[in-house]
Structure formats: C-alpha cells, structure tokens
Design an enzyme around this catalytic site. Structure first.
Site, short mmCIF file in Angstrom:
data_model
loop_
_atom_site.label_atom_id
_atom_site.label_comp_id
_atom_site.label_asym_id
_atom_site.label_seq_id
_atom_site.Cartn_x
_atom_site.Cartn_y
_atom_site.Cartn_z
N CYS A 120 7.17 4.96 -0.83
CA CYS A 120 8.03 4.23 -0.21
C CYS A 120 9.60 4.67 -0.86
O CYS A 120 9.76 4.86 -2.20
CB CYS A 120 8.02 2.90 -0.29
SG CYS A 120 6.38 2.40 0.32
N HIS A 160 -1.70 1.37 -6.53
CA HIS A 160 -0.87 2.41 -7.49
C HIS A 160 -0.06 1.51 -8.38
O HIS A 160 0.01 1.88 -9.54
CB HIS A 160 0.14 3.30 -6.53
CG HIS A 160 0.83 2.33 -5.55
ND1 HIS A 160 1.83 1.65 -5.76
CD2 HIS A 160 0.41 2.15 -4.07
CE1 HIS A 160 2.28 1.01 -4.55
NE2 HIS A 160 1.50 1.43 -3.67
N GLY A 193 0.82 -1.18 -0.16
CA GLY A 193 0.04 -0.14 -0.02
C GLY A 193 0.93 1.30 -0.04
O GLY A 193 0.38 2.37 0.33
N CYS A 194 2.10 1.16 -0.24
CA CYS A 194 3.04 2.52 -0.21
C CYS A 194 3.04 3.21 -1.56
O CYS A 194 3.36 2.43 -2.63
CB CYS A 194 4.54 1.66 0.22
SG CYS A 194 5.62 2.96 0.19
N GLY A 195 2.64 4.37 -1.21
CA GLY A 195 3.09 5.48 -2.75
C GLY A 195 4.22 6.11 -2.69
O GLY A 195 4.63 6.53 -3.57
#
Length: 285
Positions: A126, A194, A122-124
């Site tokens: 990072c 993403h 769920g990292c945009g």
C-alpha cells in the site's frame, strides 16, 4: 523464556481493545442458540515520523512500539534500531497515532517512498507509487540457522498453543521466531500477516536478539512482502503454513533465503535454498 503478548493483559492498555465480546446467533445442526463470541478488532494506526504522517495501517492494537520499529526497519526507513530516537503512542478518537523521531536526513529520504496512504489489513504494498518502490530487493542473506525437519515439525506443533488471541477469535495471524533446539522463543499476533511479522522483528530487535540465529514460521501464505521483510531482518529461513507466490519464490531465490511452504505436521515443500533445512537420509527419495 517464551515471549508472547497476551490479549488479556494488552487489550485495554492503549484504550483500544484487541478483541471484544458480542452476542451472536450461532446455528448448528439446524438449531440456533444465542452465545457470546469473541471478535478480533482492527484499528487504524498512523505512523508519524518527525511530525509528518507517513502511512495508516489497520492493525491489532497491541505491541505497537514493536510494530513501528519492525516496520521502520523492514521498509527501509531506518537501517538500525538506534536510529529510532523516540517512540510515543497516543490514543485518538478515531484510532492510534504512533509518533517516531528519527534523524532528519532519514525523514527527508522518505519523500521518495511514495507512502502517505492508507494500508488495508491485508496490504503489503500500500502506498507504493512506482514499480521500483513496489518491488524492493534486499541484500542477500548470509549465513542463517540450520534447521532439522524434526525441529520444524516440533515448532509447528507448538505454534497453535501460543496463539492466544487467535484461540479466542479465530481471526488473526501469528509470526513466531524459533531457535533450533529450543523451540519458539517469541510470537506476535495481528489481523494482518505482515503486521504480525513486523511486530515480531521489532520485538527481537528491541530486546537485542539476533534474528539470524533463528527462523520464522508464519500462519499465512508466503507473499512477496513476507519474504522481503524476513530477508531484510537477516533471517535465513521462512516457513509458511500456506502457499508462496511466484514473486515470493523469485525473491527468496535472489536473496538466498530458504522458503518453505505448506508447512504442516505431515508435509512441507521447499521452494528455494534447501541447504538450511536438514532431512534425514531416510527421508529423501
């Protein structure tokens, strides 16, 4: 012709499945049964540019060349698909490695991007190491497709039937590109919202479509990076089935992007640049 990636055809193409079957204990009305369930997989995917590892993302192991292209464009690593000189996908014991060759001056410019870290599903943001790297400001979106509210509603109704992997697992997001008057043309799925959008943008660029001719629907919230990636691709309207964040709204206002949230069959909310979404006069009060 609708362009979608079927989980059945792509599950084992790289040696890593996009889903697996597993026995589960299912409880309903106080009673348990043992059933076979479909479980979505997420796999570490390493993007390596000119032999130098850049980032590891957890992703659904399908359409990875499209993912690498879309990521490279939306993260500003290259400006044009032609700058991706080659892409090779290698199945490894612990994940998948995607090796890209780009012009060396582009690779040298990546030293300031602060990556080389792991990106969670769920990292945009990072890997960003400074505030300037975390929040980037794309060029303003010029033009973009005009969309009627009826076309938006029709695409939302159409979306579910094309989410093949999510229909099996219930655990992945989708990003769909819609042409006004023609409906959904291309859809991509991934455990990361993403990632799904990067795959979609990569798919469009790979086959020579003009992303600005259509609009995008995503089955997630409209977070900052979703707006940023959409704007970089030159797409004028992004509709999300859930809420936007404040930063996403501010970036949409800045870039001239039409941002729609809570896009459901009976309602939607327009947060910025409403001129691209056309309502009947009787719809307005």
């Amino acid at each position: 012709m609708l362009d979608l990636a079927t989980p059945e055809s792509s599950a084992w193409e790289l040696g890593w499945p996009s889903y697996r079957q597993s026995p589960v204990e299912r409880w309903e009305d106080g009673r348990a049964t043992i059933q076979q369930d479909y479980i979505a997989e997420e796999v570490p995917v390493s993007l390596v540019y000119n032999g130098v590892p850049h980032v590891v993302m957890l992703a659904t192991p399908t359409n990875l060349e499209e993912f690498a292209l879309g990521f490279s464009i939306t993260e500003g690593i290259v400006d044009h698909p032609a700058e991706i000189l080659s892409t090779r996908v290698y199945n490894r014991k612990d994940g998948i490695e995607v090796r890209l060759k780009i012009p060396e001056q582009r690779r040298q410019g990546m030293a300031d991007k602060g990556r080389n870290l792991t990106g969670r599903t769920g990292c945009g943001l990072c890997g960003a190491s400074t505030l300037q790297q975390a929040v980037r400001h794309p060029a303003p979106v010029s033009g973009g497709a005009s969309v009627t509210s009826a076309e938006l509603l029709s695409a939302l109704d159409e979306l579910t039937q094309h989410q093949q992997l999510n229909r099996l697992t219930g655990a992945v997001h989708a990003a769909a590109w819609v042409l006004p008057g023609r409906g959904i043309q291309t859809i991509r799925e991934d455990v990361g919202r993403h990632n799904a959008l990067d795959k979609l943008i990569g798919a469009l660029l790979r086959i020579g479509r003009k992303p600005a001719d259509g609009f995008v629907i995503v089955t997630s919230r409209a977070s900052y990076e979703m707006v940023q990636k959409t704007a970089v691709a030159g797409i004028g309207l992004l509709a999300a089935i859930s809420a936007p964040t404040g930063l996403a709204i501010r970036l949409a206002e800045e870039t001239g992007l039409t941002l729609v949230g809570f896009a459901r069959e009976d309602r939607h909310v327009v947060y910025s640049h409403s001129h691209r979404l056309i309502h009947r006069e009787t719809d307005l009060v």
